[in-house]
Design a protein around this motif. Structure first.
Motif, PDB file in Angstrom:
ATOM      1  N   ILE A 168       0.839  -1.198   0.000  1.00  0.00           N
ATOM      2  CA  ILE A 168       0.000   0.000   0.000  1.00  0.00           C
ATOM      3  C   ILE A 168       0.875   1.250   0.000  1.00  0.00           C
ATOM      4  O   ILE A 168       1.894   1.304   0.693  1.00  0.00           O
ATOM      5  N   THR A 171      -1.439   4.266   4.216  1.00  0.00           N
ATOM      6  CA  THR A 171      -2.571   3.803   5.018  1.00  0.00           C
ATOM      7  C   THR A 171      -2.646   4.656   6.272  1.00  0.00           C
ATOM      8  O   THR A 171      -1.622   4.984   6.880  1.00  0.00           O
ATOM      9  N   GLN A 187      -0.285  -2.304  -4.410  1.00  0.00           N
ATOM     10  CA  GLN A 187      -1.640  -2.544  -3.927  1.00  0.00           C
ATOM     11  C   GLN A 187      -2.396  -1.224  -3.948  1.00  0.00           C
ATOM     12  O   GLN A 187      -2.246  -0.447  -4.881  1.00  0.00           O
ATOM     13  N   ALA A 188      -3.256  -0.981  -2.963  1.00  0.00           N
ATOM     14  CA  ALA A 188      -4.002   0.272  -2.947  1.00  0.00           C
ATOM     15  C   ALA A 188      -3.046   1.451  -2.842  1.00  0.00           C
ATOM     16  O   ALA A 188      -2.057   1.400  -2.112  1.00  0.00           O
ATOM     17  N   ARG A 191      -5.247   3.785   1.594  1.00  0.00           N
ATOM     18  CA  ARG A 191      -6.218   3.014   2.376  1.00  0.00           C
ATOM     19  C   ARG A 191      -6.594   3.807   3.619  1.00  0.00           C
ATOM     20  O   ARG A 191      -5.736   4.271   4.357  1.00  0.00           O
ATOM     21  N   SER A 193      -9.133   3.704   7.187  1.00  0.00           N
ATOM     22  CA  SER A 193      -9.900   2.775   8.002  1.00  0.00           C
ATOM     23  C   SER A 193     -10.232   3.392   9.347  1.00  0.00           C
ATOM     24  O   SER A 193      -9.486   4.227   9.869  1.00  0.00           O
ATOM     25  N   VAL A 208      -6.144   0.135  -7.616  1.00  0.00           N
ATOM     26  CA  VAL A 208      -7.002   0.539  -6.503  1.00  0.00           C
ATOM     27  C   VAL A 208      -6.605   1.915  -5.964  1.00  0.00           C
ATOM     28  O   VAL A 208      -5.877   2.026  -4.972  1.00  0.00           O
ATOM     29  N   ASP A 211      -8.958   2.501  -1.122  1.00  0.00           N
ATOM     30  CA  ASP A 211      -9.517   1.306  -0.510  1.00  0.00           C
ATOM     31  C   ASP A 211     -10.020   1.677   0.881  1.00  0.00           C
ATOM     32  O   ASP A 211      -9.229   2.051   1.748  1.00  0.00           O
ATOM     33  N   ASN A 213     -11.213  -0.332   3.012  1.00  0.00           N
ATOM     34  CA  ASN A 213     -10.881  -1.414   3.940  1.00  0.00           C
ATOM     35  C   ASN A 213     -12.100  -1.959   4.674  1.00  0.00           C
ATOM     36  O   ASN A 213     -11.999  -2.484   5.776  1.00  0.00           O
ATOM     37  N   GLY A 217     -15.152   5.087   5.282  1.00  0.00           N
ATOM     38  CA  GLY A 217     -14.347   5.710   4.243  1.00  0.00           C
ATOM     39  C   GLY A 217     -14.291   7.215   4.419  1.00  0.00           C
ATOM     40  O   GLY A 217     -14.721   7.746   5.436  1.00  0.00           O
ATOM     41  N   ASN A 232     -13.374   2.172  -5.737  1.00  0.00           N
ATOM     42  CA  ASN A 232     -14.104   1.421  -4.694  1.00  0.00           C
ATOM     43  C   ASN A 232     -15.364   2.145  -4.240  1.00  0.00           C
ATOM     44  O   ASN A 232     -15.651   2.252  -3.054  1.00  0.00           O
TER      45      ASN A 232
END
Length: 236
Positions: A168, A171, A187-188, A191, A193, A208, A211, A213, A217, A232
């Motif tokens: 990622i 994140t 990956q994303a 992210r 969360s 992505v 994300d 997660n 969001g 997403n």
């Protein structure tokens, strides 16, 4: 910017202003003693709150070690001074060394600005405990084995470049992501969360773009550039 975050940033800056700036370079890293408990070699241990500044590049000679580990929770400002904090994960191209997972810079309640973090087996920056804040400004984070930046608490990441990391790009639990280029991570790119992430004025390019997660969001995702119109389910 929220009152909570404004207070956080002011507190971090005030903490740094009240103390003498401690400089770090390759020779000091190898000698040890930057702060109490800092052993010779890497990682440099920052055990006291305050303001620190690089005066040269840091080159970590083995992928078994990170560069800087912040162990105090009292608030640290780290000015990279336009220099590079560099590991030895790869030589010029991406590779997938992810064990042992060692991070370029790790810690909590940290503000890092103006420089480069690259080529570590783990994350470029990794928040070692949740619930604390991270501020990243004008930092280039690239080619790290686990991901670019793992922030915690209510954090700010702005005007930075997070590119070509395995995993990622960025994140974070909650906070503000503004004016960054987050691209080419495997990956994303971003992210979020467990909280609200306000995302504006970023370029998110690669697999992505965003994300959520499976949890809360962003409440705002405006004026970003993405590879797709939607990421997403969220409008870019």
């Amino acid at each position: 910017m929220s009152k909570t975050f404004s207070f956080l940033l002011a507190a971090l800056l005030a903490a740094g202003a009240q103390a003498q700036v401690i400089t770090i370079d390759q020779n000091k890293a190898l000698a040890g003693g930057v702060t109490p408990g800092d052993a010779p070699g890497f990682p440099v241990t920052i055990s006291q709150p305050g303001s620190y500044r690089l005066t040269g590049n840091l080159n970590v000679p083995s992928h078994n070690y990170g560069a800087i580990q912040v162990t105090t929770e009292g608030g640290v400002t780290l000015d990279l001074g336009g220099f590079v904090v560099r590991g030895t994960r790869c030589s010029g191209t991406l590779c997938n060394i992810i064990t042992p997972e060692v991070h370029g810079i790790s810690g909590v309640n940290v503000r890092i600005h103006d420089g480069w973090i690259e080529n570590f087996a783990g994350w470029g920056f990794y928040a070692t405990l949740g619930g604390f804040r991270t501020v990243i400004e004008r930092v280039f984070v690239a080619n790290n084995g686990s991901g670019g930046i793992a922030a915690s608490g209510y954090s700010l990441v702005q005007d930075s470049r997070i590119t070509q990391n395995q995993g990622i790009g960025l994140t974070m639990l909650s906070g503000i992501v503004r004016g960054n280029v987050i691209a080419g991570n495997t990956q994303a790119q971003l992210r979020g969360s467990n909280g609200t992430v306000l995302v504006s004025g970023n370029t998110l390019l690669g697999p992505v773009p965003f994300d959520a997660n499976g949890t809360a969001g962003p409440i705002s995702m405006n004026d970003n550039v993405c590879a797709a119109t939607y990421a997403n389910g969220q409008r870019c």
